[in-house]
Design an enzyme around this catalytic site. Structure first.
Site, PDB file in Angstrom:
ATOM      1  N   ASP A  51       0.838  -1.206   0.000  1.00 36.44           N
ATOM      2  CA  ASP A  51       0.000   0.000   0.000  1.00 36.44           C
ATOM      3  C   ASP A  51       0.874   1.258   0.000  1.00 36.44           C
ATOM      4  OD1 ASP A  51       0.876  -0.180   2.600  1.00 36.44           O
ATOM      5  OD2 ASP A  51      -1.097   0.014   3.517  1.00 36.44           O
ATOM      6  N   SER A  52       2.214   1.067   0.001  1.00 33.26           N
ATOM      7  CA  SER A  52       3.122   2.196  -0.252  1.00 33.26           C
ATOM      8  C   SER A  52       2.886   2.744  -1.656  1.00 33.26           C
ATOM      9  CB  SER A  52       4.583   1.767  -0.077  1.00 33.26           C
ATOM     10  OG  SER A  52       4.842   0.567  -0.782  1.00 33.26           O
ATOM     11  N   ASP A  90      -1.107  -6.088  -0.229  1.00 27.04           N
ATOM     12  CA  ASP A  90      -1.552  -5.449   1.017  1.00 27.04           C
ATOM     13  C   ASP A  90      -3.057  -5.215   1.010  1.00 27.04           C
ATOM     14  OD1 ASP A  90       0.426  -4.979   2.924  1.00 27.04           O
ATOM     15  OD2 ASP A  90       1.193  -3.207   1.876  1.00 27.04           O
ATOM     16  N   LYS A 120      -1.435  -9.382   2.799  1.00 24.24           N
ATOM     17  CA  LYS A 120      -0.731  -8.932   4.015  1.00 24.24           C
ATOM     18  C   LYS A 120      -1.618  -7.908   4.711  1.00 24.24           C
ATOM     19  CE  LYS A 120       3.087  -6.026   3.933  1.00 24.24           C
ATOM     20  NZ  LYS A 120       2.617  -4.865   4.696  1.00 24.24           N
ATOM     21  N   GLU A 189       8.785  -4.034  10.726  1.00 20.54           N
ATOM     22  CA  GLU A 189       9.256  -2.757  10.159  1.00 20.54           C
ATOM     23  C   GLU A 189       9.799  -1.851  11.255  1.00 20.54           C
ATOM     24  OE1 GLU A 189       6.558  -0.925   7.382  1.00 20.54           O
ATOM     25  OE2 GLU A 189       7.721   0.930   7.315  1.00 20.54           O
TER      26      GLU A 189
HETATM   27  O1  KIV Z   1       3.507  -1.143   1.658  1.00 18.60           O
HETATM   28  C1  KIV Z   1       4.704  -1.463   1.781  1.00 18.60           C
HETATM   29  O2  KIV Z   1       5.566  -1.089   0.962  1.00 18.60           O
HETATM   30  C2  KIV Z   1       5.083  -2.270   2.912  1.00 18.60           C
HETATM   31  C3  KIV Z   1       6.550  -2.527   3.110  1.00 18.60           C
HETATM   32  C4  KIV Z   1       7.163  -1.344   3.748  1.00 18.60           C
HETATM   33  C5  KIV Z   1       6.807  -3.762   3.867  1.00 18.60           C
HETATM   34  O3  KIV Z   1       4.262  -2.706   3.661  1.00 18.60           O
END
Ligand code: KIV
Length: 271
Positions: A51-52, A90, A120, A189
């Site tokens: 979700d980044s 995510d 996730k 994290e």
């Molecule tokens: O969304 C993401 O990029 C993440 C990573 C930082 C593990 O959850």
């Protein structure tokens, strides 16, 4: 174009085997077809449609605004590109915290519409009911503890988490709980590496770190950060392998110059 006979597609079981034989797991984020194709060709083990994407693809300040529809769209592009890597997607903020049925419905959409391999989600004890419900549908779940960016307004900062004893103790309990509930792996994290080591010593499932030191079973980075597409994000844990921001900017400036000066196209670049 399939996976070659000698090469295994990465599954959650393969990750467990890698952990058992002490082989580190490599994981990167991916959000689109072209990048995912390159990462898979390089033999990355796990691709996270993180979700980044909310930050690096959509330009939001936090991960909170990205929607389930947007995550599914990114995941579909990544899946089309990949022959080998395990694809984890995510669950975005607001798609699983409400109740466990909502968490299951969101996860089923990701698995059915994007044909992802696993989901996730962030959190420990608070999301255990959701994890249990998702697992009833046979959907593999990866946990995420420590700095959980969907809770940024609760934390107030992106600083290292679990430096205090009480938070560290809760994290250890949560990691054990996620394992007992049936998660196939956990992301940790931005926590002290000593604490990450304790987690690894306490549970048997793979632990993937980002800013969690060297004692974990694998590492994950946001691809835009490690490729240097982002210049304004430089946490201590980040290793930059390229400086793509400057390289791309330079190439575009060069192109503009060639167009303006009538250098492009030349005699060979026309019909
Ligand atoms: O969304 C993401 O990029 C993440 C990573 C930082 C593990 O959850």
């Amino acid at each position: 174009m399939g996976i070659s006979k000698n090469e295994k597609r990465i599954t959650t079981h393969v990750l467990q085997e890698m952990k058992m034989r002490g082989e580190k797991i490599s994981m990167l984020t991916a959000y689109d077809y072209s990048m995912a194709k390159i990462f898979d060709a390089a033999n990355i083990d796990v691709l996270l449609v993180g979700d980044s994407a909310s930050n690096v693809m959509h330009g939001h300040e936090t991960t909170l605004p990205i929607t389930l529809d947007e995550m599914i769209s990114h995941a579909k592009s990544v899946i089309r590109a990949v022959d080998r890597a395990l694809i984890v997607v995510d669950l975005p903020f607001g798609s699983y915290q409400g109740n466990s049925k909502e968490a299951l419905v969101s996860s089923i959409r990701i698995m059915k519409e994007a044909e992802a391999h696993a989901i996730k989600l962030e959190g420990g004890e608070e999301v255990v009911d959701s994890i249990k419900r998702i697992l009833t549908a046979g959907i593999p779940v990866m946990g995420h503890l420590g700095l959980t960016p969907q809770s940024i307004y609760k934390f107030g900062t992106y600083e290292v988490r679990a430096k205090e004893e009480a938070e560290a103790a809760k994290l250890l309990r949560d990691a054990k709980l996620l394992e007992e509930t049936g998660c196939f792996a956990i992301v940790l994290e931005k926590i002290p590496s000593k604490l990450a080591k304790q987690v690894v010593e306490n549970i048997k499932i793979p632990v993937i770190g980002i800013g969690a030191g060297p004692h974990v079973d694998g590492q994950v980075l946001v691809s835009h950060d490690m490729l240097g597409i982002n210049k304004d994000f430089s946490p201590k844990f980040l290793r930059r392998y390229l400086n793509l921001y400057d390289e791309i900017k330079g190439a575009v400036e060069h192109y503009i110059k060639d167009v303006k000066s009538n250098d492009f196209p030349n005699d060979k670049e026309q019909y």
